[in-house]
Design a protein around this motif. Sequence first.
Motif, mmCIF file in Angstrom:
data_model
loop_
_atom_site.group_PDB
_atom_site.id
_atom_site.type_symbol
_atom_site.label_atom_id
_atom_site.label_comp_id
_atom_site.label_asym_id
_atom_site.label_seq_id
_atom_site.Cartn_x
_atom_site.Cartn_y
_atom_site.Cartn_z
ATOM 1 N N ARG A 199 5.107 -6.648 -7.760
ATOM 2 C CA ARG A 199 4.436 -5.476 -8.343
ATOM 3 C C ARG A 199 4.075 -4.464 -7.267
ATOM 4 O O ARG A 199 4.263 -3.251 -7.442
ATOM 5 N N LYS A 209 5.432 -4.195 -4.368
ATOM 6 C CA LYS A 209 6.590 -3.905 -3.511
ATOM 7 C C LYS A 209 6.289 -4.260 -2.055
ATOM 8 O O LYS A 209 6.425 -3.435 -1.137
ATOM 9 N N SER A 258 -3.362 4.632 -7.611
ATOM 10 C CA SER A 258 -2.170 5.209 -6.993
ATOM 11 C C SER A 258 -2.181 4.907 -5.488
ATOM 12 O O SER A 258 -3.229 4.907 -4.845
ATOM 13 N N GLU A 259 -0.999 4.644 -4.940
ATOM 14 C CA GLU A 259 -0.913 4.239 -3.531
ATOM 15 C C GLU A 259 -1.133 5.435 -2.607
ATOM 16 O O GLU A 259 -0.504 6.474 -2.747
ATOM 17 N N ARG A 265 0.488 3.031 3.644
ATOM 18 C CA ARG A 265 0.658 1.676 4.167
ATOM 19 C C ARG A 265 0.310 1.698 5.649
ATOM 20 O O ARG A 265 0.716 2.610 6.374
ATOM 21 N N ARG A 311 2.996 10.119 0.037
ATOM 22 C CA ARG A 311 4.187 10.601 -0.664
ATOM 23 C C ARG A 311 4.144 12.129 -0.826
ATOM 24 O O ARG A 311 5.150 12.817 -0.620
ATOM 25 N N TRP A 341 6.389 2.559 8.199
ATOM 26 C CA TRP A 341 7.734 2.758 7.661
ATOM 27 C C TRP A 341 8.483 1.443 7.542
ATOM 28 O O TRP A 341 9.366 1.302 6.686
ATOM 29 N N ASP A 376 7.729 0.000 4.089
ATOM 30 C CA ASP A 376 7.793 0.961 2.983
ATOM 31 C C ASP A 376 8.621 0.443 1.811
ATOM 32 O O ASP A 376 8.385 0.803 0.656
ATOM 33 N N GLU A 377 9.593 -0.433 2.100
ATOM 34 C CA GLU A 377 10.488 -0.981 1.071
ATOM 35 C C GLU A 377 11.187 0.124 0.279
ATOM 36 O O GLU A 377 11.363 0.036 -0.932
ATOM 37 N N GLN A 378 11.569 1.193 1.005
ATOM 38 C CA GLN A 378 12.362 2.289 0.455
ATOM 39 C C GLN A 378 11.676 3.008 -0.707
ATOM 40 O O GLN A 378 12.338 3.578 -1.573
ATOM 41 N N GLN A 379 10.361 2.997 -0.706
ATOM 42 C CA GLN A 379 9.644 3.730 -1.748
ATOM 43 C C GLN A 379 9.653 5.232 -1.483
ATOM 44 O O GLN A 379 9.757 6.027 -2.422
ATOM 45 N N LEU A 380 9.495 5.617 -0.231
ATOM 46 C CA LEU A 380 9.456 7.034 0.120
ATOM 47 C C LEU A 380 10.820 7.552 0.551
ATOM 48 O O LEU A 380 11.191 8.676 0.220
#
Length: 555
Positions: free
Chosen positions: A128, A130, A145-146, A149, A174, A200, A203-207
Amino acid sequence: MLVLGACSRSPESPESPAGDPSASIAAAASAALAATITPEVAAAVSAGAEPAIAWREPHGQAEVEAAFAEAQKLGQPVFVYWGAVWCPPCNQVRATVFNRPDFIAKSRGFVAIYLDGDQPGAQKLGARFKVRGYPTMILFRPDGSELTRLPGEVDAQKYLQVLALGLGAARPVRQVLAQAQSAPAKLSADDWRLLAYYAWDTDEQQLVGKHSLAPTLRRLAAACPPAQAEAATRLALQALLAEAGEEGKANAKVPRNHAAAREKLLTVLADDALARQNLDIVTNYAQELSGLLTAPGTPEREQLASVWAATLDRLTADARLSQGDRMAALVSRIALARLGAPKDAPLSAVLQEHVRLQTARADREVASDIERQAVMTSAAHALSQAGLLGDSDRLLNAELKRSHSPYYAMLQLAANAGQRGDKGAALGWYERAYKESRGPATRVQWGASYVSALVELAPEDAARIAQAAASVLGELKGQPDAFYDRTARSLERMSGKLLAWSHGAERAAVLGRLRAQRDGLCTVLPAGDAQRATCEGLLVAPARLPAGARSATHT
């Protein structure tokens, strides 16, 4: 260490190698430390203050939702820490950050959630949020909301600065990134710092997608205004790390001229303040970045390696740093010495003696069991990488008697035995590590590693491989969320090893029995459960793509 995908401030040991400037560095370090610690912090540490963070430790979605609801009611942000008991970098954070009175004071202003990867339902929660690697630390707004990190390997003082930056952020990273790409002139100094010290690597490719990360970070570094030199330098170094990664190199369309990047890096290495600001990069990626920026046998390689080695030696001797950071510098020093050398080439006797002295110093000075889990595993790894396998074994065997997670040390003992060519001893340690491991996700991970080691070191022993793989699948029985996140990836890696091994009638029969066991696990999952596809995909060879087609996972 081969199978797992990282603050005591003590005076330097008097047993430093001849010519080592550590004595004078240590004296200066002690004076600097005394000048920077506030009287309140010093008093709390002297009094033996115990960590008093009000951690919530949810065991499922409902408890997580309750914690976020509480945060929204209080108007407080949420700090989520994803970790595990055995994880050395997690123990490093616990020993250098979470036990600090100033961090504990800050924790009064947020709702702190600790997600232990071995708690019931934790791997589903990991999916959930990520999160993958331990540790990952995330700040959320009160509304859930995130925000950002947090980097886990910067030094403790820098971590607290970045934490304060995140807590004071007016908008999520973001949104800051979007504006940096469209109207960089509108960003504040804090906005640039938020981007520069964003984690980074977690980040798990979220941004940003993995193939776009290096060029995106280069553009950000170039767009940074002159007044934000610290952020620009950090972003440029982060871009180099992304490029040095295997995915970044595979995606490189044209060779780059790295002369400017090399000069920037030399500037960082030669400046103690800049090196400290980027301590995590300087102490962990010497080999990777030197390999990226220079060619073997060139004057550029010799210059960069020489300057970097001197910097790492200073950091290893710097008593202002945590023991874990000093040991990371030592490990990187060894890796740098091995850059471009044959795999079995011995280190110089001088460097080997330096490694012996520094690991012995750490062994004497680190008393906390939590800190030892981070530092002594790194020390054993340093000894092993230096070719001092006997010293590494002695250190690890001593740790088995005092570690709260001795099964982690057994993996390095297995690796040491394998390095000697003693396959029987290596498999014995892998098996023992699996049997003594604790926690559902950890047991699957350790068990999958044992199976992989068997396939690699004893492929002819079908009976033992079958028994071990069946045992790992048996760990999943009765677990409602068994096929999420790290556990799913451990199983998928084991599946791939077994598929590659399963040629021939006897091995195919083993695979058939394991598939039947897998089917028993899959059929009890609801048809609409996302886990079911993961379960049913285990021990199944991937379909071949038509010539010229690309896998969806690489688009």
